[in-house]
Design a protein around this motif. Structure first.
Motif, PDB file in Angstrom:
ATOM      1  N   MET A   1       0.842  -1.194   0.000  1.00 53.72           N
ATOM      2  CA  MET A   1       0.000   0.000   0.000  1.00 53.72           C
ATOM      3  C   MET A   1       0.875   1.241   0.000  1.00 53.72           C
ATOM      4  N   LEU A   2       0.467   2.248  -0.759  1.00 55.64           N
ATOM      5  CA  LEU A   2       1.264   3.469  -0.838  1.00 55.64           C
ATOM      6  C   LEU A   2       1.369   4.125   0.517  1.00 55.64           C
ATOM      7  N   ARG A   3       0.273   4.109   1.320  1.00 56.09           N
ATOM      8  CA  ARG A   3       0.297   4.812   2.601  1.00 56.09           C
ATOM      9  C   ARG A   3       1.346   4.206   3.519  1.00 56.09           C
ATOM     10  N   ALA A   4       1.437   2.875   3.502  1.00 53.65           N
ATOM     11  CA  ALA A   4       2.434   2.231   4.347  1.00 53.65           C
ATOM     12  C   ALA A   4       3.823   2.452   3.778  1.00 53.65           C
ATOM     13  N   LEU A   5       3.949   2.388   2.454  1.00 54.74           N
ATOM     14  CA  LEU A   5       5.245   2.510   1.808  1.00 54.74           C
ATOM     15  C   LEU A   5       5.841   3.891   2.012  1.00 54.74           C
ATOM     16  N   THR A   6       5.008   4.935   1.890  1.00 59.41           N
ATOM     17  CA  THR A   6       5.532   6.288   1.972  1.00 59.41           C
ATOM     18  C   THR A   6       5.744   6.738   3.400  1.00 59.41           C
ATOM     19  N   ALA A   7       5.122   6.065   4.363  1.00 59.67           N
ATOM     20  CA  ALA A   7       5.340   6.442   5.756  1.00 59.67           C
ATOM     21  C   ALA A   7       6.753   6.085   6.194  1.00 59.67           C
ATOM     22  N   VAL A   8       7.380   5.095   5.515  1.00 51.77           N
ATOM     23  CA  VAL A   8       8.735   4.689   5.872  1.00 51.77           C
ATOM     24  C   VAL A   8       9.699   5.800   5.510  1.00 51.77           C
ATOM     25  N   GLY A   9      10.562   6.179   6.442  1.00 51.81           N
ATOM     26  CA  GLY A   9      11.570   7.191   6.168  1.00 51.81           C
ATOM     27  C   GLY A   9      11.133   8.585   6.535  1.00 51.81           C
ATOM     28  N   SER A  95      -1.968   6.066 -10.401  1.00 51.61           N
ATOM     29  CA  SER A  95      -2.761   4.864 -10.223  1.00 51.61           C
ATOM     30  C   SER A  95      -4.202   5.236  -9.863  1.00 51.61           C
ATOM     31  N   GLU A  96      -5.132   4.442 -10.347  1.00 50.99           N
ATOM     32  CA  GLU A  96      -6.542   4.631 -10.000  1.00 50.99           C
ATOM     33  C   GLU A  96      -7.027   3.537  -9.054  1.00 50.99           C
ATOM     34  N   ALA A  97      -6.098   2.694  -8.579  1.00 55.64           N
ATOM     35  CA  ALA A  97      -6.478   1.594  -7.696  1.00 55.64           C
ATOM     36  C   ALA A  97      -6.809   2.122  -6.298  1.00 55.64           C
ATOM     37  N   PRO A  98      -7.840   1.580  -5.647  1.00 54.56           N
ATOM     38  CA  PRO A  98      -8.168   1.989  -4.272  1.00 54.56           C
ATOM     39  C   PRO A  98      -6.985   1.744  -3.343  1.00 54.56           C
ATOM     40  N   GLY A  99      -6.746   2.676  -2.440  1.00 55.72           N
ATOM     41  CA  GLY A  99      -5.635   2.547  -1.514  1.00 55.72           C
ATOM     42  C   GLY A  99      -4.345   3.150  -2.020  1.00 55.72           C
ATOM     43  N   THR A 125       5.821  16.273   2.309  1.00 54.00           N
ATOM     44  CA  THR A 125       6.018  15.261   1.267  1.00 54.00           C
ATOM     45  C   THR A 125       4.710  14.998   0.530  1.00 54.00           C
ATOM     46  N   PHE A 126       4.765  15.113  -0.789  1.00 54.32           N
ATOM     47  CA  PHE A 126       3.653  14.732  -1.654  1.00 54.32           C
ATOM     48  C   PHE A 126       3.972  13.339  -2.198  1.00 54.32           C
ATOM     49  N   ASN A 127       3.075  12.387  -1.953  1.00 54.91           N
ATOM     50  CA  ASN A 127       3.300  10.994  -2.339  1.00 54.91           C
ATOM     51  C   ASN A 127       2.320  10.566  -3.422  1.00 54.91           C
ATOM     52  N   PHE A 128       2.846   9.942  -4.469  1.00 54.40           N
ATOM     53  CA  PHE A 128       2.020   9.496  -5.580  1.00 54.40           C
ATOM     54  C   PHE A 128       2.400   8.061  -5.950  1.00 54.40           C
ATOM     55  N   ALA A 129       1.423   7.268  -6.365  1.00 58.90           N
ATOM     56  CA  ALA A 129       1.662   5.915  -6.861  1.00 58.90           C
ATOM     57  C   ALA A 129       1.321   5.868  -8.340  1.00 58.90           C
ATOM     58  N   SER A 130       2.117   5.125  -9.094  1.00 61.66           N
ATOM     59  CA  SER A 130       1.880   5.015 -10.534  1.00 61.66           C
ATOM     60  C   SER A 130       0.964   3.835 -10.834  1.00 61.66           C
ATOM     61  N   ALA A 131       0.431   3.822 -12.023  1.00 68.61           N
ATOM     62  CA  ALA A 131      -0.346   2.676 -12.480  1.00 68.61           C
ATOM     63  C   ALA A 131       0.583   1.468 -12.607  1.00 68.61           C
ATOM     64  N   ARG A 132       0.042   0.275 -12.427  1.00 74.05           N
ATOM     65  CA  ARG A 132       0.848  -0.942 -12.530  1.00 74.05           C
ATOM     66  C   ARG A 132       1.311  -1.160 -13.976  1.00 74.05           C
TER      67      ARG A 132
END
Length: 243
Positions: A1-9, A95-99, A125-132
């Motif tokens: 999940m992006l939220r968990a991934l970006t919280a690291v660091g 990404s348009e995926a939920p979460g 920090t602005f965090n963004f996830a890309s499409a798969r």
């Protein structure tokens, strides 16, 4: 999940959740270049060292939704529009995926800024996830398998004089006043679990425009209605007669 991934660091933050006195639309833009890459994944030619990094996006501060926070961090869901980000020949697609919605994080921490002693800082920090990815060689800056997604973090570090900066939306400071601006792009191969990261610096700025509050909109509409009524009244009462 992006939220968990970006919280690291994200480094240490007291919670002062406040909203700007007036909602505003912010257009954030910047440009820089790739300084280095890390990790086991092989970087392709789409984003080599020195490749340009450019981005722009817009958001309305009234649309930000507070998710969670404590004395360390504060996280907001970030609805963005007009998003565009490129690293070399690689175009980052949201990404348009939920979460995996865009996320804004405020954090308190410490950095040396090249000094022998640490200083308190506020990190935005602005965090963004890309499409798969579907396996195309230019979908990510690294050679990855199908299903990989990327995480883009756009950071701004500000010196905090007393170390007690709030974590509300009033802490959205002009990036031109930041002591350090950096970005990172990271991806993880879903099959091998190997990671690749690109880092660099950028120069950025933003423009703001006030967003009228609902009561203001009502007054504006009422005013337009009165103007329209006055025009119609003048048309009805102004006639021409001939002797």
């Amino acid at each position: 999940m992006l939220r968990a991934l970006t919280a690291v660091g994200l480094v240490g933050v007291g919670l002062g959740l406040s909203v700007p006195a007036q909602a505003a639309k912010i257009v954030f833009f910047g440009q820089g270049s790739v300084d280095a890459s890390q990790g086991a994944l092989v970087r392709n030619a789409a984003a080599s060292i020195g490749s340009p990094f450019r981005f722009t996006f817009a958001f309305d501060t009234a649309a930000l939704n507070f998710l969670e926070g404590d004395d360390q961090d504060a996280f907001y869901e970030l609805p963005v529009t007009d998003f565009s980000a490129t690293i070399g020949d690689y175009a980052f697609t949201l990404s348009e995926a939920p979460g995996f919605e865009p996320l804004l994080a405020f954090s308190r921490g410490f950095t040396f800024f090249g000094q022998p002693f640490s200083e308190p800082v506020l990190v935005t920090t602005f965090n963004f996830a890309s499409a798969r990815s579907t396996g195309s060689s230019i979908e990510t800056p690294f050679a990855t398998g199908v299903g990989a997604f990327g995480a883009l973090a756009i950071n701004a570090f500000f010196r905090a004089e007393n170390g007690q900066s709030g974590l509300g939306l009033d802490e959205l400071k002009d990036p031109r006043n930041a002591d350090q601006l950096s970005f990172s792009y990271a991806t993880l191969d879903p099959k091998t679990r190997q990671r690749g990261t690109i880092v660099g610096a950028y120069s950025g700025s933003y423009s703001t425009s006030a967003v009228p509050e609902p009561a203001t909109w009502a007054m504006m509409l009422l005013g337009l209605g009165m103007v329209g009524g006055a025009v119609r009244y003048r048309r009805r009462t102004t006639t021409t007669t001939y002797a």
